[in-house]
Design a protein around this motif. Structure first.
Motif, PDB file in Angstrom:
ATOM      1  N   LYS A   9       8.629  -6.267  15.147  1.00  0.00           N
ATOM      2  CA  LYS A   9       9.204  -6.848  13.922  1.00  0.00           C
ATOM      3  C   LYS A   9       9.093  -5.857  12.773  1.00  0.00           C
ATOM      4  O   LYS A   9      10.006  -5.728  11.961  1.00  0.00           O
ATOM      5  N   GLN A  10       7.967  -5.155  12.719  1.00  0.00           N
ATOM      6  CA  GLN A  10       7.763  -4.164  11.659  1.00  0.00           C
ATOM      7  C   GLN A  10       8.794  -3.041  11.744  1.00  0.00           C
ATOM      8  O   GLN A  10       9.314  -2.594  10.727  1.00  0.00           O
ATOM      9  N   ALA A  11       9.100  -2.595  12.948  1.00  0.00           N
ATOM     10  CA  ALA A  11      10.081  -1.517  13.106  1.00  0.00           C
ATOM     11  C   ALA A  11      11.455  -1.953  12.606  1.00  0.00           C
ATOM     12  O   ALA A  11      12.164  -1.174  11.975  1.00  0.00           O
ATOM     13  N   PHE A  12      11.844  -3.217  12.883  1.00  0.00           N
ATOM     14  CA  PHE A  12      13.122  -3.713  12.363  1.00  0.00           C
ATOM     15  C   PHE A  12      13.118  -3.718  10.837  1.00  0.00           C
ATOM     16  O   PHE A  12      14.097  -3.313  10.205  1.00  0.00           O
ATOM     17  N   LYS A  13      12.027  -4.146  10.239  1.00  0.00           N
ATOM     18  CA  LYS A  13      11.928  -4.144   8.773  1.00  0.00           C
ATOM     19  C   LYS A  13      12.004  -2.724   8.232  1.00  0.00           C
ATOM     20  O   LYS A  13      12.659  -2.470   7.229  1.00  0.00           O
ATOM     21  N   ASP A  14      11.306  -1.815   8.917  1.00  0.00           N
ATOM     22  CA  ASP A  14      11.301  -0.418   8.489  1.00  0.00           C
ATOM     23  C   ASP A  14      12.702   0.178   8.546  1.00  0.00           C
ATOM     24  O   ASP A  14      13.109   0.910   7.634  1.00  0.00           O
ATOM     25  N   LEU A  15      13.450  -0.117   9.600  1.00  0.00           N
ATOM     26  CA  LEU A  15      14.799   0.435   9.742  1.00  0.00           C
ATOM     27  C   LEU A  15      15.728  -0.068   8.641  1.00  0.00           C
ATOM     28  O   LEU A  15      16.614   0.663   8.200  1.00  0.00           O
ATOM     29  N   ASP A  16      15.528  -1.298   8.185  1.00  0.00           N
ATOM     30  CA  ASP A  16      16.347  -1.833   7.090  1.00  0.00           C
ATOM     31  C   ASP A  16      16.149  -1.051   5.797  1.00  0.00           C
ATOM     32  O   ASP A  16      17.039  -1.012   4.954  1.00  0.00           O
ATOM     33  N   LYS A  17      14.986  -0.433   5.628  1.00  0.00           N
ATOM     34  CA  LYS A  17      14.662   0.287   4.397  1.00  0.00           C
ATOM     35  C   LYS A  17      15.136   1.741   4.409  1.00  0.00           C
ATOM     36  O   LYS A  17      15.081   2.408   3.386  1.00  0.00           O
ATOM     37  N   ILE A  18      15.561   2.231   5.569  1.00  0.00           N
ATOM     38  CA  ILE A  18      15.966   3.637   5.696  1.00  0.00           C
ATOM     39  C   ILE A  18      17.316   3.838   5.017  1.00  0.00           C
ATOM     40  O   ILE A  18      18.250   3.078   5.230  1.00  0.00           O
ATOM     41  N   SER A  19      17.420   4.899   4.223  1.00  0.00           N
ATOM     42  CA  SER A  19      18.696   5.178   3.560  1.00  0.00           C
ATOM     43  C   SER A  19      19.739   5.617   4.588  1.00  0.00           C
ATOM     44  O   SER A  19      19.401   6.224   5.606  1.00  0.00           O
ATOM     45  N   PRO A  20      21.000   5.296   4.332  1.00  0.00           N
ATOM     46  CA  PRO A  20      22.065   5.571   5.316  1.00  0.00           C
ATOM     47  C   PRO A  20      22.166   7.034   5.748  1.00  0.00           C
ATOM     48  O   PRO A  20      22.528   7.310   6.883  1.00  0.00           O
ATOM     49  N   GLN A  21      21.814   7.965   4.875  1.00  0.00           N
ATOM     50  CA  GLN A  21      21.939   9.376   5.237  1.00  0.00           C
ATOM     51  C   GLN A  21      20.984   9.784   6.354  1.00  0.00           C
ATOM     52  O   GLN A  21      21.243  10.749   7.062  1.00  0.00           O
ATOM     53  N   TYR A  22      19.875   9.067   6.526  1.00  0.00           N
ATOM     54  CA  TYR A  22      18.920   9.381   7.593  1.00  0.00           C
ATOM     55  C   TYR A  22      19.035   8.435   8.778  1.00  0.00           C
ATOM     56  O   TYR A  22      18.581   8.738   9.869  1.00  0.00           O
ATOM     57  N   TYR A  23      19.615   7.257   8.550  1.00  0.00           N
ATOM     58  CA  TYR A  23      19.618   6.196   9.547  1.00  0.00           C
ATOM     59  C   TYR A  23      20.253   6.624  10.867  1.00  0.00           C
ATOM     60  O   TYR A  23      19.705   6.368  11.928  1.00  0.00           O
ATOM     61  N   SER A  24      21.401   7.298  10.814  1.00  0.00           N
ATOM     62  CA  SER A  24      22.091   7.648  12.061  1.00  0.00           C
ATOM     63  C   SER A  24      21.275   8.637  12.896  1.00  0.00           C
ATOM     64  O   SER A  24      21.203   8.509  14.121  1.00  0.00           O
ATOM     65  N   ASN A  25      20.625   9.605  12.258  1.00  0.00           N
ATOM     66  CA  ASN A  25      19.789  10.555  13.015  1.00  0.00           C
ATOM     67  C   ASN A  25      18.589   9.868  13.638  1.00  0.00           C
ATOM     68  O   ASN A  25      18.193  10.191  14.761  1.00  0.00           O
ATOM     69  N   ILE A  26      18.008   8.911  12.927  1.00  0.00           N
ATOM     70  CA  ILE A  26      16.873   8.159  13.464  1.00  0.00           C
ATOM     71  C   ILE A  26      17.325   7.310  14.640  1.00  0.00           C
ATOM     72  O   ILE A  26      16.647   7.237  15.670  1.00  0.00           O
ATOM     73  N   LYS A  27      18.474   6.676  14.494  1.00  0.00           N
ATOM     74  CA  LYS A  27      19.022   5.854  15.579  1.00  0.00           C
ATOM     75  C   LYS A  27      19.274   6.698  16.834  1.00  0.00           C
ATOM     76  O   LYS A  27      18.930   6.288  17.948  1.00  0.00           O
ATOM     77  N   ILE A  28      19.822   7.872  16.668  1.00  0.00           N
ATOM     78  CA  ILE A  28      20.078   8.779  17.792  1.00  0.00           C
ATOM     79  C   ILE A  28      18.756   9.199  18.444  1.00  0.00           C
ATOM     80  O   ILE A  28      18.626   9.216  19.670  1.00  0.00           O
ATOM     81  N   ALA A  29      17.753   9.514  17.626  1.00  0.00           N
ATOM     82  CA  ALA A  29      16.455   9.934  18.160  1.00  0.00           C
ATOM     83  C   ALA A  29      15.798   8.811  18.960  1.00  0.00           C
ATOM     84  O   ALA A  29      15.249   9.051  20.033  1.00  0.00           O
ATOM     85  N   ILE A  30      15.875   7.593  18.452  1.00  0.00           N
ATOM     86  CA  ILE A  30      15.297   6.454  19.174  1.00  0.00           C
ATOM     87  C   ILE A  30      16.043   6.239  20.494  1.00  0.00           C
ATOM     88  O   ILE A  30      15.429   6.030  21.536  1.00  0.00           O
ATOM     89  N   GLY A  31      17.362   6.325  20.458  1.00  0.00           N
ATOM     90  CA  GLY A  31      18.157   6.164  21.673  1.00  0.00           C
ATOM     91  C   GLY A  31      17.839   7.216  22.721  1.00  0.00           C
ATOM     92  O   GLY A  31      17.798   6.925  23.923  1.00  0.00           O
ATOM     93  N   SER A  32      17.567   8.433  22.280  1.00  0.00           N
ATOM     94  CA  SER A  32      17.279   9.508  23.236  1.00  0.00           C
ATOM     95  C   SER A  32      15.916   9.336  23.907  1.00  0.00           C
ATOM     96  O   SER A  32      15.679   9.910  24.970  1.00  0.00           O
ATOM     97  N   LEU A  33      15.037   8.534  23.313  1.00  0.00           N
ATOM     98  CA  LEU A  33      13.735   8.278  23.950  1.00  0.00           C
ATOM     99  C   LEU A  33      13.894   7.549  25.281  1.00  0.00           C
ATOM    100  O   LEU A  33      13.031   7.647  26.144  1.00  0.00           O
ATOM    101  N   ALA A  34      14.986   6.820  25.451  1.00  0.00           N
ATOM    102  CA  ALA A  34      15.217   6.090  26.700  1.00  0.00           C
ATOM    103  C   ALA A  34      15.318   7.047  27.888  1.00  0.00           C
ATOM    104  O   ALA A  34      14.860   6.739  28.987  1.00  0.00           O
ATOM    105  N   LYS A  35      15.889   8.212  27.663  1.00  0.00           N
ATOM    106  CA  LYS A  35      16.026   9.198  28.736  1.00  0.00           C
ATOM    107  C   LYS A  35      14.838  10.148  28.807  1.00  0.00           C
ATOM    108  O   LYS A  35      14.480  10.623  29.877  1.00  0.00           O
ATOM    109  N   ASN A  36      14.251  10.452  27.653  1.00  0.00           N
ATOM    110  CA  ASN A  36      13.136  11.392  27.609  1.00  0.00           C
ATOM    111  C   ASN A  36      12.116  10.899  26.587  1.00  0.00           C
ATOM    112  O   ASN A  36      12.212  11.225  25.407  1.00  0.00           O
ATOM    113  N   PRO A  37      11.110  10.121  27.026  1.00  0.00           N
ATOM    114  CA  PRO A  37      10.142   9.582  26.077  1.00  0.00           C
ATOM    115  C   PRO A  37       9.152  10.613  25.527  1.00  0.00           C
ATOM    116  O   PRO A  37       8.396  10.312  24.615  1.00  0.00           O
ATOM    117  N   ARG A  38       9.195  11.801  26.079  1.00  0.00           N
ATOM    118  CA  ARG A  38       8.311  12.871  25.603  1.00  0.00           C
ATOM    119  C   ARG A  38       9.143  14.111  25.247  1.00  0.00           C
ATOM    120  O   ARG A  38       9.034  15.152  25.884  1.00  0.00           O
TER     121      ARG A  38
END
Length: 86
Positions: A9-38
């Motif tokens: 729940k905290q992560a969802f709240k945190d993502l709402d506070k991220i400014s749009p200029q950084y949000y897409s890069n963070i979203k991509i980084a989180i998505g890439s963890l599915a294939k490579n968690p390290r």
């Protein structure tokens, strides 16, 4: 192997506070963890069973459960704030 990604729940709240200029890069980084968690540059946090990756000035704190193929996103935030709260 593809890991599933869960958000606290905290992560969802945190993502709402991220400014749009950084949000897409963070979203991509989180998505890439599915294939490579390290990914290159990940670090094990001291004093707890969690990891972090950097996305610019932001940090993504997460747990890896290899036996279940799950990544739990704990929190996302600016580097000056993210370690204080959790």
């Amino acid at each position: 192997m593809i890991y599933s990604i869960n958000f606290s729940k905290q992560a969802f709240k945190d993502l709402d506070k991220i400014s749009p200029q950084y949000y897409s890069n963070i979203k991509i980084a989180i998505g890439s963890l599915a294939k490579n968690p390290r990914p290159f540059g990940y670090k094990k946090l001291k004093g707890r069973d969690a990891f972090r990756i950097r996305v610019g000035d932001y940090r993504i704190i997460y747990d890896i459960f290899d036996t279940e193929l799950i990544i739990d996103i704990i929190t996302v935030g600016h580097r000056k704030d993210v370690y204080d709260n959790h």
